[in-house]
Design a protein around this motif. Sequence first.
Motif: not given
Length: 512
Positions: A273-285, A287-298
């Motif tokens: 169960f994932e419930a990110p805050h509404h201020s979360a960015s697109a990479p947080a939801i 996935g992303g980041g520099t280099g090899i992207p990391r998993p996000g909430s989805v």
Amino acid sequence: MSFARTYSVALVGITGHMVEVEADISNALPGFVLLGLPDAALNESKDRVRSATKNSGIPLPQHKVTVNLTPATLPKKGSAFDLAMVVAALQAAGEIKHSGKTVYLGELGLDGSIRSVPGILPAVKAAVDAGFESVVVPAENVEEAQLVSGASISGFSCLAEVFVALGADAHTVKYPKTVEKAKPHSAPNLQLAPDMADVAGQSEGRLALEIAAAGGHHLLLNGPPGSGKTMLAERLTGILPELDDHSAMDVTAIHSLSSGGGQYKELIRIPPFEAPHHSASAPAILGGGTGIPRPGSVSKAHRGVLFLDEAPEFKRTVLDALRQPLESGEIVLDRAAAQAKYPARFQLVLACNPCPCGLNTGRGLHCTCSSRERRAYFGKLSGPLLDRIDLQITVPKVSSVELATSSNNEPSRSIKERVKQARAAQQERLKPFGLLTNADTNGKVLRGPLKLDSKLTRELSASMDQGKLTARGYDRVLRTAWTIADLEGATSPTSDHLDLALYFRHMATSAQ
């Protein structure tokens, strides 16, 4: 011998790629050269390796050490290659014996300790799939590594133990001072989910939640503050069936990669169960980041629930970006360094108020919002996104009578049994098509082998001709109707099932 080779694993997403760690010792000025597209953390391993070997009693030779990570075109990230690099370098120097086709995973401390690393589960699975049976991991990661069948796992807490196992003199090696080991990482959502018996009233909301759980459908909850939207959403995982072996392995692999080095003692069986805050960015939801992207909430919500409370407060670009994983069940993240693909087959639950102030219910006499503000608020949920939500319901305020009689509400365990029976019926019916739930079915199946009589779908067809339903919406109503039929033990949907599915399709939005 001045050349040696060991093996490790590079993770791109949750897909592991075998890496040959080649070490060469040459008679040149002392130095350490690292090749093979290492990232910043991996580049720093040169200093970690030198200090760790010195403090473990067998320092690197005072010559030029060249380490190559093959394939050289594959980006390498993280500190999990430290152990493989040390073993390869000292084998090349003749200090320890060769270990054959053994995979090494682990980060080094300056004192020679071997520390846990994230992503052990998918890394070991990749090694086994590639034909490697012997894997060396940090002692703290042994239990997680043993979740993969077919691998012989060895766990070590320091380099000295590895050196002795590879033939070094036990009297010459140095052991680090005892350090406090990290506590095992508890798998998320292994605790029991809140019980449906706690929800007062909300008969339609409870029914919609049961239908969503049974068929894997997406859900929109629209209602005033305090009506119980969040309570309902938080109880969805409590009525979902436990994950099968394949899904549990995928979910645990994702959370292992996201844990930052935490350890898992068992596969995650309860849907996350994932419930990110509404201020979360697109990479947080996403996935992303520099280099090899990391998993996000989805991806962390894979085979579970992604709950977006106060959904209109999220950035519209973030909400619209959910449309692709909702259809495909995966998220593909492209970066300059690499492309990472993560599974993202989740159930989306959106919660929102009927207007910014939340009081536009009934006659709306207490609402302070203008009609323009109301349209703009709910308009943040785009039409294409809402078209992918199977069940859109209104959650009204709870009355005092419902609150007083809430002790008699049906508990989650009873609902879960009906959900399991409905899922079993779906699996039997959809097995020839390689599908698991009604939410996975497509138009080809619904209008082919599972086609309903035209008399039953007459009203549904009329809604589509009048522009009230899109082709996607038409199919989603059929999916929901099949789920309602499964819950009632019917062999196929009736007109009542179709009517209820159509009612739930637009109940919340029609109230705006």
